[in-house]
Design an enzyme around this catalytic site. Structure first.
Site, PDB file in Angstrom:
ATOM      1  N   GLY A 148      12.011 -11.131 -44.280  1.00  0.00           N
ATOM      2  CA  GLY A 148      12.304  -9.754 -43.917  1.00  0.00           C
ATOM      3  C   GLY A 148      12.129  -8.816 -45.097  1.00  0.00           C
ATOM      4  N   SER A 149      12.987  -7.792 -45.170  1.00  0.00           N
ATOM      5  CA  SER A 149      12.760  -6.680 -46.100  1.00  0.00           C
ATOM      6  C   SER A 149      12.907  -7.037 -47.572  1.00  0.00           C
ATOM      7  CB  SER A 149      13.698  -5.526 -45.751  1.00  0.00           C
ATOM      8  OG  SER A 149      13.366  -4.994 -44.490  1.00  0.00           O
ATOM      9  N   THR A 150      13.549  -8.164 -47.917  1.00  0.00           N
ATOM     10  CA  THR A 150      13.581  -8.556 -49.323  1.00  0.00           C
ATOM     11  C   THR A 150      12.161  -8.796 -49.842  1.00  0.00           C
ATOM     12  OG1 THR A 150      13.949 -10.860 -48.662  1.00  0.00           O
ATOM     13  CG2 THR A 150      15.893  -9.553 -49.229  1.00  0.00           C
ATOM     14  N   ASN A 151      11.230  -9.013 -48.903  1.00  0.00           N
ATOM     15  CA  ASN A 151       9.833  -9.249 -49.260  1.00  0.00           C
ATOM     16  C   ASN A 151       9.099  -7.953 -49.633  1.00  0.00           C
ATOM     17  OD1 ASN A 151       7.761 -11.418 -49.302  1.00  0.00           O
ATOM     18  ND2 ASN A 151       6.728 -10.097 -47.822  1.00  0.00           N
TER      19      ASN A 151
END
Length: 559
Positions: A274-277
């Site tokens: 998800g958004s940690t990427n």
């Protein structure tokens, strides 16, 4: 008659003289037995030398049933059962097997108990010196450490990964025994001494590991999640300070645990981040000079990509956002817009450079490579969703390594789990440092760090990760979770990963909560775990605040 007597006489001379040595040797071979002299297995300790796995002396107690009179078997069975912690029925059944001279009664018996039994009324007992494995910390780092089976071999975790080093080499002794199996006094023996195993010192800090397990365990229970993971990593060395899973494996009761707890989920479980990427997409865009932190985007709440319409987490009107603010607010749409300026090939190459699709080095047991499809095989929508962490799969260890790279000025270091070992003389030999690779420029890393600090600020999604007195940088993640058993997306993966102090990074902390039922956003579930663990870790390591204020940055267009 004389001829016949001469034949007998000749044969007698042959048997007494010429063949005597042959028969003597055959008889000796029948009497000689080889006994194994077990080597003592090395210890596993934390970075400060606290025991996590140790080996102590034990006894293997056996009996010759043929020498136990029938009228004393019941009493003998009662005594043995009580002392050995077995049932009377089990012991009585072994005593009744009078067709054999050997029955193993129990392994891993305390030497004091064994001595008491040998001096007691039960006849024909024997006690062989062995060793048993103990885990003083119970479930602390259980799946990382692993366990040892009945045959003395490591069956999981570090016990298996470093088995040959820990196990040492057994010795042996050849002795002569009589028909009753007892050694014949005054006979020769040949002995090869065992070589004891070496100790392995991990990079894990026992106290920080405890805090990590406590925090993630509480959040897993509170959110009714399937599982959770926390990793704490030293920014400058990439040494793993804590690697916690919940629920965790109790090493003193591993036989009763479900097989799912044997796996070190922090290194083995694969999920879509998800958004940690998004930091990787940001790195690719900044390195390509396609954007700056202050580039302004007109951001709607949805964007078409091939046959899919992709949306932000919350509906909103078209907004003018700087790239920095888009990162702080975790806008999927703005991230896709930036990724399109980079192109799929360069984004793929950046993902590879950060370690996606490759098994991490450094000796972490069960480490997986994740899943990074070749960009030429990405579907139309996947070319967009990869930018914000869907359509690509990683492990918690890989994602922690990404943020170590950013915090370390763009230099990636292979994660390390072993601090060192002892050599044959007992001298500590430090493990070699992890391989270093520059992934992005120092300027790009600093720009991303500044954006990540905004994500923990007043306008960011990671406000619950903020720590009083410290500057913190980090990113939330909320991803749809693929359930392999169901064969479809079901539930969420909530995560947060960041570092502190933001302007002089020392530690990275990542927290992941899998398939929670009460809540599902990373900023809601994972960020508080980050805060708990990072707060404990910086105090434990006596890392002071830098005393500096966060820089004033332009977040909104027009400011």
């Amino acid at each position: 008659m004389t001829f016949i007597l001469s034949i007998f006489a000749g044969r007698l001379i042959q048997m007494q003289g010429l063949d005597s040595k042959v028969y003597e040797a055959a008889a000796a071979d029948q009497r000689q037995h080889t006994e194994t002299i077990p080597a003592k297995r090395g210890s596993i300790t934390d970075v400060n030398g606290h025991d996590l796995a140790v080996t102590v002396e034990a006894r293997e107690v056996s009996i010759d049933p043929t020498k136990v009179p029938a009228d004393v078997r019941a009493k003998a069975a009662a005594i043995l059962a009580q002392q050995l912690g077995k049932s009377e029925q089990e012991i009585a059944a072994k005593l009744a097997r009078t067709g054999t001279h050997y029955q193993l009664l129990a392994r891993d018996v305390d030497p004091v108990v064994a001595t008491r039994l040998l001096q007691g009324p039960v006849p024909a007992l024997s006690a062989k010196k062995t060793y048993k494995r103990l885990y003083p910390a119970g479930e602390l780092a259980g799946s990382l450490i692993g366990f040892v089976g009945d045959e003395g071999n490591g069956l999981g975790g570090m016990e298996q990964a470093r088995n040959s080093l820990l196990a040492g080499r057994d010795g042996e002794q050849r002795v002569e025994t009589g028909r009753d199996g007892q050694r014949i006094p005054m006979t020769s023996s040949q002995r090869t001494a065992p070589v004891d195993g070496q100790d392995v010192r991990l990079t894990i800090d026992r106290d920080i590991q405890w805090a990590a397990q406590k925090s993630i365990g509480e959040q897993v229970r509170k959110s009714e999640a399937d599982s959770g993971t926390v990793i704490v990593m030293d920014v400058r060395t990439s040494q793993i300070v804590a690697m916690a899973n919940a629920p965790e494996l109790d090493l003193n009761n591993w036989r009763k645990a479900p097989a799912s707890r044997y796996s070190n989920k922090a290194a083995a479980d694969v999920f879509e981040p998800g958004s940690t990427n998004k930091v990787i997409t940001a790195a690719a865009a900044l390195e390509a000079k396609a954007v700056t932190p202050d580039t302004v985007y007109q951001v709607p709440d949805r964007i078409r990509c091939a046959d899919q319409v992709l949306r932000d987490a919350h509906a909103h009107k078209v907004e003018a956002l700087t790239f920095r603010q888009a990162m702080a607010q975790s806008s999927n749409v703005a991230t896709v817009m930036a990724a399109r300026k980079v192109g799929s090939q360069k984004l793929y190459e950046m993902l590879k450079a950060f370690g996606f699709g490759s098994t991490p080095g450094g000796g972490v047991p069960s480490a997986e490579a994740g899943l990074l499809p070749d960009y030429r095989k990405w579907s139309g929508s996947q070319s967009c969703t990869v930018a914000y962490g869907q359509g690509v799969s990683v492990t918690a260890l890989q994602m922690a390594s990404v943020y170590q790279t950013i915090a370390n000025g763009g230099v990636r270091i292979e994660p390390q789990i072993v601090a060192g070992t002892t050599d044959a003389t007992g001298r500590f030999v430090p493990a070699p440092a992890g391989k270093q690779t520059r992934v992005v420029s120092e300027t790009t890393a600093e720009e991303i760090a500044t954006m990540l600090e905004s994500a923990v600020g007043e306008e960011g999604t990671g406000q619950l990760a903020a720590i009083d007195g410290y500057r913190v940088a980090g990113k939330t993640g909320t991803a749809n979770r693929y359930d392999a058993e169901l064969g479809r997306y079901e539930g969420y993966t909530a995560s947060f990963v960041g570092f502190a102090p933001a302007d002089d990074p020392r530690l990275v902390v990542l927290s992941v909560v899998q398939n929670p039922k009460n809540g599902h956003f990373g900023g809601e579930l994972a960020a508080p775990v980050f805060k708990d663990v990072m707060t404990f870790a910086i105090k434990s390591k006596k890392i002071p605040p830098t005393g500096s204020a966060a820089p004033t940055v332009r977040t909104r267009a027009g400011q």
